[in-house]
Design a protein around this motif. Structure first.
Motif, PDB file in Angstrom:
ATOM      1  N   PHE A  14       0.827  -1.197   0.000  1.00 32.63           N
ATOM      2  CA  PHE A  14       0.000   0.000   0.000  1.00 32.63           C
ATOM      3  C   PHE A  14       0.865   1.253   0.000  1.00 32.63           C
ATOM      4  O   PHE A  14       1.893   1.298   0.657  1.00 32.63           O
ATOM      5  CB  PHE A  14      -0.920   0.015   1.226  1.00 32.63           C
ATOM      6  CG  PHE A  14      -1.911  -1.113   1.207  1.00 32.63           C
ATOM      7  CD1 PHE A  14      -3.022  -1.039   0.380  1.00 32.63           C
ATOM      8  CD2 PHE A  14      -1.736  -2.229   1.989  1.00 32.63           C
ATOM      9  CE1 PHE A  14      -3.941  -2.074   0.342  1.00 32.63           C
ATOM     10  CE2 PHE A  14      -2.641  -3.271   1.954  1.00 32.63           C
ATOM     11  CZ  PHE A  14      -3.745  -3.193   1.128  1.00 32.63           C
ATOM     12  N   CYS A  48      -2.652   6.821  -5.336  1.00 28.66           N
ATOM     13  CA  CYS A  48      -3.785   5.971  -4.998  1.00 28.66           C
ATOM     14  C   CYS A  48      -5.036   6.837  -4.961  1.00 28.66           C
ATOM     15  O   CYS A  48      -5.173   7.676  -4.073  1.00 28.66           O
ATOM     16  CB  CYS A  48      -3.559   5.304  -3.643  1.00 28.66           C
ATOM     17  SG  CYS A  48      -4.924   4.280  -3.107  1.00 28.66           S
ATOM     18  N   LYS A  51      -7.082   7.160  -1.615  1.00 27.34           N
ATOM     19  CA  LYS A  51      -6.497   7.709  -0.398  1.00 27.34           C
ATOM     20  C   LYS A  51      -7.341   8.867   0.088  1.00 27.34           C
ATOM     21  O   LYS A  51      -7.800   9.695  -0.698  1.00 27.34           O
ATOM     22  CB  LYS A  51      -5.074   8.192  -0.664  1.00 27.34           C
ATOM     23  CG  LYS A  51      -4.343   8.639   0.606  1.00 27.34           C
ATOM     24  CD  LYS A  51      -3.037   9.315   0.309  1.00 27.34           C
ATOM     25  CE  LYS A  51      -2.002   8.400  -0.254  1.00 27.34           C
ATOM     26  NZ  LYS A  51      -0.691   9.073  -0.378  1.00 27.34           N
TER      27      LYS A  51
END
Length: 59
Positions: A14, A48, A51
């Motif tokens: 991640f 991402c 997020k």
């Protein structure tokens, strides 16, 4: 241990959870309906889109 393996795998899988200027630019590009800039930021910066910012918003 399995927990240690999970922690190591999670940290490598991640992206950083810290909100930064690139994440802010991605959110702004979405808000401005600029798909070319969104795509460029996702590809070049590896961001991402899910997020969350400090207010709980995501791109």
């Amino acid at each position: 241990s399995q927990l240690g393996d999970l922690k190591n795998r999670k940290s490598n899988t991640f992206p950083s959870l810290d909100w930064n200027k690139s994440d802010e630019r991605l959110l702004q590009a979405v808000e401005q309906n600029d798909p070319d800039k969104v795509a460029a930021l996702l590809v070049k910066k590896g961001l991402c889109p899910s997020k969350l910012d400090p207010d709980g918003k995501s791109a």
